[in-house]
Design an enzyme around this catalytic site. Structure first.
Site, PDB file in Angstrom:
ATOM      1  CB  SER A 190      -0.552  -0.183   1.114  1.00  0.00           C
ATOM      2  OG  SER A 190      -1.631   1.211   1.616  1.00  0.00           O
ATOM      3  CE1 TYR A 215      -3.722  -2.879   5.438  1.00  0.00           C
ATOM      4  CE2 TYR A 215      -3.726  -0.809   4.788  1.00  0.00           C
ATOM      5  CZ  TYR A 215      -3.877  -2.140   4.894  1.00  0.00           C
ATOM      6  OH  TYR A 215      -3.917  -1.949   3.406  1.00  0.00           O
ATOM      7  CE  LYS A 219      -1.713  -4.145   3.358  1.00  0.00           C
ATOM      8  NZ  LYS A 219      -1.596  -5.804   2.503  1.00  0.00           N
TER       9      LYS A 219
END
Ligand SMILES: NC(=O)c1ccc[n+]([C@@H]2O[C@H](COP(=O)([O-])OP(=O)(O)OC[C@H]3O[C@@H](n4cnc5c(N)ncnc54)[C@H](O)[C@@H]3O)[C@@H](O)[C@H]2O)c1
Length: 439
Positions: A190, A215, A219
């Site tokens: 991302s 989150y 990544k």
């Protein structure tokens, strides 16, 4: 001579019998389930899912090379499966449905010309047994690993679930790829890994600084894991794709984003549900760099919310509102097919290694432009007010997609009007998401 109270010949016969039975158990296990997947760590937190495998993968789908798509029932995964089938691949979807519905798989099957080439396995990517069964049932040439939890706000309140699911899932999938000699891996990363860096972001832009939520950290850490895994396994070719802001839906209006429960995704434009429940406020002090435009354009357009608040109208942008790089989910899906083709050429040439690639359009769209596109698509006026900036928001974020263009031969083709029109079609056709009965 007596051993353990037995005469030597009797003991020898017993020992041989034990050896034969252990060997046959081991051999039949290997034949049935394939090689065991080495554990990445002895300290694996147990996962809670124990649902049944509802549809074992088919062994034959003609000559189509088969790709394992984890999280293939989800938003980006389902659109990617459509593109993979269209490009001549067979697909095994592995999804535990934690944020998706089997109806999306059913709809994908209706959309493609070779539905028999899609197998669906309900299972968890952290479950080595399921991965072994899937990968030993048919030869898979590649894995696209979408499966992850992705709600930024939820990741702040449930960080361990996010680390366990997103990173535990990745290490299990990588171990499986190694055990089954799968040489092509595509990973969903991302643009959130760029943290608070200055746009436009190239793949060489510093990552990992100023990431504001678990989150995003998963990544960033996942990219480090991939790098180390690839150093130890250099013949494997990996594409680590950094998505910008995926929105839109398939032009048919039959598949789109339908998160389970109360949506708190950072991309409210692509939240297609029409629940009456107001979605959770994002904690202002933790608002990420990729903070959403005012939520939710769609909800206001369908009359669920009376008015939209635009956060910040005095940025140094043409209309004063924040800009983001929205990318149509079908363009994104096509990028995965290009990535698989690129990796297969690499592997055929005996070359491994990791390529990190941005998937964005390269242009920034403002909140007010987004509102206008949605008004045009829905034929409705979207009432809004201009509010103050939110802490943590940056004025503009966009990708430099040059590498995707030169390396993969990929370029985003759809614009913000396409994204709004397709999103609107999906929401209007499916007011209850996948729970809506199709006409
Ligand atoms: N949508 C975005 O805004 C965005 C942006 C950047 C990156 N990504 C990444 O792209 C990937 C796909 O995102 P999406 O928008 O399609 O999300 P999604 O939630 O719609 O799809 C993810 C799928 O993975 C499944 N899943 C989650 N954990 C699993 C597990 N342990 N085992 C099996 N299945 C599991 C879910 O049920 C879901 O179907 C994710 O890795 C996400 O982090 C998404």
């Amino acid at each position: 001579m007596r051993i353990l109270g037995l005469s030597a010949p009797v003991f020898r016969i017993l020992a041989i019998c034990c050896l034969i039975s252990f060997t046959s158990i081991y051999v039949s296990r290997s034949v049935l389930f394939g090689p065991s997947i080495p554990k990445a760590s002895g300290l694996r937190v147990p996962f809670s899912f124990s649902g049944p495998i509802i549809e074992p993968p088919e062994v034959s789908a003609g000559d189509r090379p088969r790709v394992l798509v984890t999280g293939g029932a989800g938003f980006i995964g389902s659109h990617t499966v459509v593109e993979l089938i269209g490009a001549g691949y067979a697909v095994t979807i592995l999804d535990n449905l934690v944020n998706s519905s089997p109806e999306s798989v059913a709809r994908v099957r209706k959309l493609v010309d070779a539905p028999e080439a899609i197998s669906f396995v309900r299972g968890d990517v952290r479950d080595e047994g399921v991965l072994s069964r899937v990968l030993s049932s048919a030869r898979h040439v590649a894995i696209i690993h979408f499966a992850a939890l992705k709600a930024v706000g939820e990741s702040i309140s449930r960080p361990l679930d996010y680390y366990e699911n997103n990173l535990g899932g990745l290490t299990t999938v990588l171990a499986a790829a190694k055990a089954y000699s799968i040489k092509q891996i595509v990973f969903s990363s991302s643009a959130t890994v760029y943290g608070n860096a200055q746009p436009p972001f190239t793949e060489a832009t510093t990552v990992g600084m100023g990431i504001t939520n678990p989150y995003g950290q998963t990544k960033y850490i996942a990219e480090i894991i991939l790098k180390d895994f690839n150093l130890a396994n250099p013949s494997i070719a990996i594409a680590c794709l950094r998505y910008f802001n995926p929105v839109g839906a398939h032009a048919s209006g039959s598949i789109g984003e339908d998160p389970q429960g109360i949506p708190n995704n950072i991309m409210p434009l692509c939240v297609p549900t029409l629940h009456d429940t107001p979605i959770q406020e994002f904690p202002a002090h933790l608002t990420p760099v990729f903070a959403p435009p005012p939520r939710s354009v769609q909800r206001v357009a369908v009359g669920k919310y009376p008015k939209l608040t635009v956060h910040g109208s005095d940025y140094d942008t043409p209309d004063g509102t924040a800009q983001r790089d929205y990318i149509h989910v079908v363009d994104l899906a096509k990028g995965h097919v290009k990535a698989i083709k690129f990796l297969s050429k690499r592997v055929a040439a005996g070359v491994g290694g990791t390529e990190v690639v941005n998937l964005g359009t390269g242009s920034a769209v403002s909140v007010l432009e987004l509102v206008k596109a949605f008004e045009k698509a829905s034929g409705k006026t979207i009432p809004y007010t201009l509010g103050p900036r939110r802490p943590g928001d940056v004025p503009a974020v966009w990708a430099d997609p040059a590498k995707a263009n030169t390396l993969l031969g990929w370029v985003a083709e759809k614009n913000i009007d396409d994204m709004a029109a397709d999103s609107w079609r999906w929401v209007s056709n499916n007011p209850e998401g996948y729970a809506t009965t199709q006409q």
